[in-house]
Design a protein around this motif. Structure first.
Motif, mmCIF file in Angstrom:
data_model
loop_
_atom_site.group_PDB
_atom_site.id
_atom_site.type_symbol
_atom_site.label_atom_id
_atom_site.label_comp_id
_atom_site.label_asym_id
_atom_site.label_seq_id
_atom_site.Cartn_x
_atom_site.Cartn_y
_atom_site.Cartn_z
ATOM 1 N N TYR A 103 -8.841 -2.681 -6.037
ATOM 2 C CA TYR A 103 -9.167 -2.719 -4.609
ATOM 3 C C TYR A 103 -10.400 -3.589 -4.366
ATOM 4 O O TYR A 103 -11.338 -3.596 -5.157
ATOM 5 N N GLU A 143 -2.742 5.633 0.267
ATOM 6 C CA GLU A 143 -3.735 4.569 0.444
ATOM 7 C C GLU A 143 -3.855 4.202 1.918
ATOM 8 O O GLU A 143 -4.963 4.049 2.443
ATOM 9 N N LEU A 166 -10.232 3.527 -4.100
ATOM 10 C CA LEU A 166 -10.191 3.001 -2.742
ATOM 11 C C LEU A 166 -11.281 3.601 -1.862
ATOM 12 O O LEU A 166 -11.958 2.883 -1.122
ATOM 13 N N PHE A 224 0.852 -1.185 0.000
ATOM 14 C CA PHE A 224 0.000 0.000 0.000
ATOM 15 C C PHE A 224 0.889 1.235 0.000
ATOM 16 O O PHE A 224 1.874 1.310 0.733
ATOM 17 N N LYS A 226 -5.372 -5.088 -2.284
ATOM 18 C CA LYS A 226 -4.911 -4.317 -3.440
ATOM 19 C C LYS A 226 -4.231 -5.305 -4.380
ATOM 20 O O LYS A 226 -3.240 -5.930 -4.020
#
Length: 114
Positions: A82, A24, A98, A20, A71
């Motif tokens: 996502y 994020e 997201l 990530f 992810k």
């Protein structure tokens, strides 16, 4: 041309792993903090694997995860990279954005606060 994605890093074995990005994680941890404050979640774990990064949410440390936020960059052009997966393994929401995908969990926060 050798370009490495910002969502991957090279571990000690030389294999690229999905991770990530800071932005994020900021979005995910914001939701996590609100759910902790509501008393719904208590712990989390992050896994960075070769094809997927997973943020797992737990009610108690020793339990199986309540939800997993995944992810998968390889699905970026298809269903979206996502996904939110429930405790039973069902995909609750999948998409390219997201924040939009995490809305399925925010609805649970609204119910918890009422």
């Amino acid at each position: 041309m050798n370009v490495q994605s910002s969502s991957a890093f090279t571990g000690s074995g030389g294999d690229a792993q999905v991770a990530f990005h800071r932005t994020e994680l900021s979005v995910i941890l914001s939701l996590y903090g609100r759910m902790v404050a509501a008393g719904e979640w208590r712990d989390y774990g992050i896994s960075s694997l070769r094809d997927v990064a997973i943020f797992s949410v737990f009610r108690r440390t020793a339990e199986t995860p309540l939800y997993q936020i995944e992810k998968r960059p390889k699905l970026r052009g298809r269903q979206g990279q996502y996904a939110v997966i429930g405790m039973d393994g069902r995909i609750l929401k999948r998409g390219a954005d997201l924040r939009t995908v995490l809305r399925v969990l925010e609805r649970k926060l609204i119910r918890a606060v009422e």
